[in-house]
Design a protein around this motif. Structure first.
Motif, PDB file in Angstrom:
ATOM      1  N   LYS A  79       1.097  -1.296  -0.313  1.00 47.96           N
ATOM      2  CA  LYS A  79       0.306   0.181  -0.125  1.00 47.96           C
ATOM      3  C   LYS A  79       0.579   1.677   0.223  1.00 47.96           C
ATOM      4  O   LYS A  79       0.508   1.754   0.775  1.00 47.96           O
ATOM      5  CB  LYS A  79      -0.799  -0.009   1.317  1.00 47.96           C
ATOM      6  CG  LYS A  79      -1.714  -1.239   1.096  1.00 47.96           C
ATOM      7  CD  LYS A  79      -2.785  -1.894   0.066  1.00 47.96           C
ATOM      8  CE  LYS A  79      -2.981  -0.740  -0.126  1.00 47.96           C
ATOM      9  NZ  LYS A  79      -3.787  -1.183  -1.900  1.00 47.96           N
ATOM     10  N   THR A  80       1.890   1.217  -0.697  1.00 47.16           N
ATOM     11  CA  THR A  80       2.618   2.546  -0.627  1.00 47.16           C
ATOM     12  C   THR A  80       3.278   2.961  -2.129  1.00 47.16           C
ATOM     13  O   THR A  80       3.812   3.535  -2.124  1.00 47.16           O
ATOM     14  CB  THR A  80       4.028   2.178  -0.458  1.00 47.16           C
ATOM     15  OG1 THR A  80       4.755   0.965  -1.300  1.00 47.16           O
ATOM     16  CG2 THR A  80       4.337   2.002   1.069  1.00 47.16           C
ATOM     17  N   GLY A  81       1.966   2.374  -3.697  1.00 45.04           N
ATOM     18  CA  GLY A  81       1.911   3.079  -4.364  1.00 45.04           C
ATOM     19  C   GLY A  81       3.542   1.773  -5.192  1.00 45.04           C
ATOM     20  O   GLY A  81       4.153   1.834  -5.812  1.00 45.04           O
ATOM     21  N   SER A  82       3.949   0.679  -4.133  1.00 41.03           N
ATOM     22  CA  SER A  82       4.541   0.060  -4.796  1.00 41.03           C
ATOM     23  C   SER A  82       4.564  -1.125  -6.333  1.00 41.03           C
ATOM     24  O   SER A  82       5.173  -1.379  -6.464  1.00 41.03           O
ATOM     25  CB  SER A  82       5.034  -0.782  -3.664  1.00 41.03           C
ATOM     26  OG  SER A  82       3.611  -1.793  -3.062  1.00 41.03           O
ATOM     27  N   SER A  83       3.389  -1.184  -6.101  1.00 44.26           N
ATOM     28  CA  SER A  83       3.194  -1.865  -8.468  1.00 44.26           C
ATOM     29  C   SER A  83       3.259  -1.072  -9.109  1.00 44.26           C
ATOM     30  O   SER A  83       3.341  -1.465 -10.040  1.00 44.26           O
ATOM     31  CB  SER A  83       1.377  -2.042  -8.025  1.00 44.26           C
ATOM     32  OG  SER A  83       1.032  -2.877  -7.345  1.00 44.26           O
ATOM     33  N   THR A  84       3.075   0.512  -9.153  1.00 47.09           N
ATOM     34  CA  THR A  84       3.726   1.533 -10.182  1.00 47.09           C
ATOM     35  C   THR A  84       5.351   0.990  -9.954  1.00 47.09           C
ATOM     36  O   THR A  84       5.556   0.906 -11.418  1.00 47.09           O
ATOM     37  CB  THR A  84       3.722   2.580  -9.239  1.00 47.09           C
ATOM     38  OG1 THR A  84       1.299   2.634  -9.699  1.00 47.09           O
ATOM     39  CG2 THR A  84       3.453   3.782 -10.803  1.00 47.09           C
ATOM     40  N   ARG A 164       5.800   5.501   1.579  1.00 49.27           N
ATOM     41  CA  ARG A 164       4.640   6.344   1.561  1.00 49.27           C
ATOM     42  C   ARG A 164       4.442   7.292   3.270  1.00 49.27           C
ATOM     43  O   ARG A 164       4.508   6.463   4.551  1.00 49.27           O
ATOM     44  CB  ARG A 164       4.098   5.145   1.682  1.00 49.27           C
ATOM     45  CG  ARG A 164       2.628   6.919   1.199  1.00 49.27           C
ATOM     46  CD  ARG A 164       1.418   5.719   0.928  1.00 49.27           C
ATOM     47  NE  ARG A 164      -0.058   6.054  -0.223  1.00 49.27           N
ATOM     48  CZ  ARG A 164      -1.462   5.506  -0.037  1.00 49.27           C
ATOM     49  NH1 ARG A 164      -0.878   3.880  -0.495  1.00 49.27           N
ATOM     50  NH2 ARG A 164      -2.390   6.638  -0.608  1.00 49.27           N
ATOM     51  N   GLU A 165       3.771   8.126   3.481  1.00 46.64           N
ATOM     52  CA  GLU A 165       3.739   9.083   4.437  1.00 46.64           C
ATOM     53  C   GLU A 165       2.507   7.668   4.908  1.00 46.64           C
ATOM     54  O   GLU A 165       1.249   8.120   5.173  1.00 46.64           O
ATOM     55  CB  GLU A 165       2.506  10.219   3.879  1.00 46.64           C
ATOM     56  CG  GLU A 165       2.830  11.145   5.129  1.00 46.64           C
ATOM     57  CD  GLU A 165       1.672  10.640   6.319  1.00 46.64           C
ATOM     58  OE1 GLU A 165       1.944  10.648   7.236  1.00 46.64           O
ATOM     59  OE2 GLU A 165       0.514  10.497   6.181  1.00 46.64           O
ATOM     60  N   LYS A 278      -0.340   2.925 -11.467  1.00 42.86           N
ATOM     61  CA  LYS A 278      -0.831   1.476 -11.426  1.00 42.86           C
ATOM     62  C   LYS A 278      -2.145   1.515 -10.005  1.00 42.86           C
ATOM     63  O   LYS A 278      -1.717   1.935  -8.762  1.00 42.86           O
ATOM     64  CB  LYS A 278       0.263   0.198 -11.155  1.00 42.86           C
ATOM     65  CG  LYS A 278       0.472  -0.214 -13.002  1.00 42.86           C
ATOM     66  CD  LYS A 278       0.776  -1.354 -12.378  1.00 42.86           C
ATOM     67  CE  LYS A 278       0.857  -1.802 -14.173  1.00 42.86           C
ATOM     68  NZ  LYS A 278       1.173  -0.923 -15.738  1.00 42.86           N
ATOM     69  N   ASN A 279      -2.565  -0.005 -10.350  1.00 48.49           N
ATOM     70  CA  ASN A 279      -3.753   0.373  -9.410  1.00 48.49           C
ATOM     71  C   ASN A 279      -3.907   1.582  -7.885  1.00 48.49           C
ATOM     72  O   ASN A 279      -3.619   1.257  -6.781  1.00 48.49           O
ATOM     73  CB  ASN A 279      -2.294  -0.388  -8.088  1.00 48.49           C
ATOM     74  CG  ASN A 279      -2.894  -2.271  -7.762  1.00 48.49           C
ATOM     75  OD1 ASN A 279      -3.187  -2.954  -9.323  1.00 48.49           O
ATOM     76  ND2 ASN A 279      -2.246  -2.894  -7.414  1.00 48.49           N
ATOM     77  N   ILE A 280      -4.009   2.577  -8.867  1.00 49.05           N
ATOM     78  CA  ILE A 280      -4.822   3.828  -7.422  1.00 49.05           C
ATOM     79  C   ILE A 280      -6.153   3.202  -7.534  1.00 49.05           C
ATOM     80  O   ILE A 280      -7.157   3.253  -8.285  1.00 49.05           O
ATOM     81  CB  ILE A 280      -4.929   4.900  -8.784  1.00 49.05           C
ATOM     82  CG1 ILE A 280      -2.788   5.062  -9.403  1.00 49.05           C
ATOM     83  CG2 ILE A 280      -4.460   5.734  -7.532  1.00 49.05           C
ATOM     84  CD1 ILE A 280      -2.452   5.535  -8.901  1.00 49.05           C
ATOM     85  N   ALA A 281      -6.539   3.160  -6.648  1.00 47.02           N
ATOM     86  CA  ALA A 281      -7.897   2.881  -5.449  1.00 47.02           C
ATOM     87  C   ALA A 281      -8.799   3.946  -6.315  1.00 47.02           C
ATOM     88  O   ALA A 281      -7.965   4.781  -6.007  1.00 47.02           O
ATOM     89  CB  ALA A 281      -7.761   2.681  -4.439  1.00 47.02           C
ATOM     90  N   HIS A 282      -9.569   4.137  -7.069  1.00 47.15           N
ATOM     91  CA  HIS A 282     -10.588   5.613  -7.129  1.00 47.15           C
ATOM     92  C   HIS A 282     -11.504   5.179  -6.482  1.00 47.15           C
ATOM     93  O   HIS A 282     -11.953   6.321  -6.527  1.00 47.15           O
ATOM     94  CB  HIS A 282     -11.220   4.809  -9.270  1.00 47.15           C
ATOM     95  CG  HIS A 282     -10.037   5.330  -9.682  1.00 47.15           C
ATOM     96  ND1 HIS A 282      -8.911   6.561 -10.128  1.00 47.15           N
ATOM     97  CD2 HIS A 282      -9.313   3.913 -10.766  1.00 47.15           C
ATOM     98  CE1 HIS A 282      -8.461   6.292 -11.244  1.00 47.15           C
ATOM     99  NE2 HIS A 282      -8.633   4.847 -11.278  1.00 47.15           N
ATOM    100  N   ARG A 283     -12.455   4.170  -5.836  1.00 50.23           N
ATOM    101  CA  ARG A 283     -13.277   4.711  -5.269  1.00 50.23           C
ATOM    102  C   ARG A 283     -12.698   4.552  -3.979  1.00 50.23           C
ATOM    103  O   ARG A 283     -13.051   3.598  -2.959  1.00 50.23           O
ATOM    104  CB  ARG A 283     -14.461   3.810  -5.317  1.00 50.23           C
ATOM    105  CG  ARG A 283     -14.625   3.451  -6.846  1.00 50.23           C
ATOM    106  CD  ARG A 283     -16.121   2.336  -6.267  1.00 50.23           C
ATOM    107  NE  ARG A 283     -16.135   1.350  -6.828  1.00 50.23           N
ATOM    108  CZ  ARG A 283     -16.423  -0.025  -5.908  1.00 50.23           C
ATOM    109  NH1 ARG A 283     -17.563   0.681  -4.920  1.00 50.23           N
ATOM    110  NH2 ARG A 283     -15.643  -0.719  -5.987  1.00 50.23           N
TER     111      ARG A 283
END
Ligand SMILES: *[C@@H]1O[C@H](CO)[C@@H](O)[C@H](O)[C@H]1NC(C)=O
Ligand SMILES: *[C@@H]1O[C@H](CO)[C@@H](O)[C@H](O)[C@H]1NC(C)=O
Ligand SMILES: *[C@@H]1O[C@H](CO)[C@@H](O)[C@H](O)[C@H]1NC(C)=O
Ligand SMILES: *[C@@H]1O[C@H](CO)[C@@H](O)[C@H](O)[C@H]1NC(C)=O
Length: 398
Positions: A79-84, A164-165, A278-283
């Motif tokens: 959950k840090t944006g690590s997929s991107t 990530r923060e 990538k994998n940015i949660a939209h909802r």
């Protein structure tokens, strides 16, 4: 640049005068200053039949030899944006035929892309390299363990982490994992809020089984004891060791800067460093999970994550400063190429034979981007790992 001004102002005479003055002034500017090699010339934007070309003026620097660092470990923190970020490493390994550290397809975690959520690489959670090869790159979920990473990866491996923060990471974790020890135990409109009033009441016995107890630090190899004691000196020692081991820790809030630094440190090309988000949660509806005063509570709870984040945030800024002014120039260039890439890739499926040609720059040789590159940039982790597995071992079930 000048044309639109003229067109828009033809209707009134003052506008025409203004436009004329402007265009004369601008042409004088262009005439007077010699064209500079390090400036993008937008007039050089050409479109050929069936091909889109983006032409930049050639630069006069000498070409770089390929000294790209090929041995890399990327600690993929949840959950840090690590997929991107991971896509960059998957692509680099794929394009350079590197041997990946991979878990068996069937493993206790139920995902073919997870090495472990509890420990470092071991002989039971990692497949041996194919005959005659050795592991070169690792970028799947696993807990950092200094010793065991070094038994699987070569000595000259470059280590990259990501942070990530912490409170943003926490909210994202609640939203995505909905951990049972919080959501099954707490029946209230804002379970995250109730949890934070007394986390230990709900936390699992061991930190390694938790996804909310200083999880970033735990994935960086912080011991159970330290998570319990939160001893200041020990935390500093842990951070110092992490700093020694990891040449770069990506900060999600400065993602683009981090990746550019990565490119520089590893002597990679700009094409290697490209990425699409990538994998940015939209909802997201985290308002249902935490309350307005919970950030402070979380700060008191996640002290090690915060210590780690604050330290590496400052180190990243220091590292960037050391790169000098030229860094900002390349950052602008990188951002521009990323935008162009993203625009190209959003339509490349329709024009499969088109290529985007990017001319050499002060920092890089020219390169082409094809639809096949876009497919790799867009490829989901699961599919990517499957294809790597097939290429590496000849089977997707091994
Ligand atoms: C990778 O392997 C493929 C096929 O095995 C080969 O065609 C390609 O040239 C190799 N690429 C590099 C960079 O070695
Ligand atoms: C780290 O790995 C080494 C070697 O595999 C192992 O002996 C050690 O117990 C591991 N440490 C932790 C904290 O899991
Ligand atoms: C990257 O290349 C430069 C020169 O091109 C070299 O000095 C440097 O050591 C290389 N970095 C790594 C990590 O190999
Ligand atoms: C978010 O959650 C709150 C509280 O449960 C609810 O009132 C609201 O409608 C939700 N918003 C969305 C966009 O789902």
């Amino acid at each position: 640049m000048i044309q639109p001004i003229r067109r828009c102002c033809v209707r009134n005479i003052r506008g025409v005068t203004f436009a004329l003055v402007m265009s004369v002034a601008l042409s004088l500017l262009f005439l007077e200053g010699k064209p500079r090699a390090d400036k993008i010339n937008f007039d050089d934007h050409e479109r050929g039949r069936g091909d889109s070309f983006l032409i930049y003026r050639p630069f006069s620097t000498t070409k770089k030899v390929d000294r790209a660092v090929r041995h890399v470990a990327f600690l993929k923190v949840h959950k840090t944006g690590s997929s991107t970020a991971q896509n960059i490493f998957l692509r680099f390994g794929w394009n350079h035929n590197l041997t990946f550290v991979l878990p068996p397809a069937k493993n206790p975690f139920g995902y073919p892309n997870i090495i472990s959520l509890r420990e470092g690489p071991t002989s039971s959670n990692v497949l041996p390299p194919p005959a005659g090869k050795h592991h070169e790159i690792l970028c799947n979920h696993v807990i950092y363990n200094r010793t065991s990473f070094r038994t699987y990866l070569p000595k000259n491996t470059f280590y990259v982490g990501i942070l990530r923060e912490p409170y943003e990471c926490f909210k994202s974790t609640l939203n995505y994992f909905r951990p049972g020890y919080i959501f099954l135990k707490i029946k209230s409109p804002a379970p995250g809020s109730d949890y934070l009033t007394d986390p230990l009441k709900y936390e699992p016995e061991s930190a390694i089984s938790s996804i909310t107890n200083n999880r970033m630090a735990v994935e960086f190899g912080c011991s159970e004891n330290l998570v319990k004691s939160k001893n200041r000196d020990q935390i500093m020692k842990f951070i110092k060791q992490t700093e020694q081991d990891f040449g770069l820790v990506i900060i999600t809030e400065m993602f683009e800067e981090s990746i550019l630094l990565l490119k520089r440190y590893l002597n990679w090309s700009i094409k290697d460093a490209l990425y699409l988000n990538k994998n940015i949660a939209h909802r997201k509806n985290v308002s249902a999970l935490v309350g307005p005063y919970d950030r402070e509570l979380y700060k008191q709870w996640a002290t090690i994550d915060y210590a780690l984040y604050d330290h590496f945030y400052k180190r990243l800024r220091q590292q960037i400063r050391k790169e000098g002014n030229d860094f900002d120039e390349e950052l602008l260039h990188f951002a521009e190429i990323r935008r162009i890439t993203s625009e190209f890739c959003s339509v490349s499926g329709k024009y499969k034979d088109d290529k985007l040609a990017v001319k050499e720059s002060k920092w890089d040789e020219k390169f082409e981007l094809a639809h096949t590159d876009c497919l790799l940039l867009q490829k989901q982790e699961m599919h990517f790992v499957k294809e790597i597995r097939v290429r590496q071992y000849g089977s997707e079930d091994i």
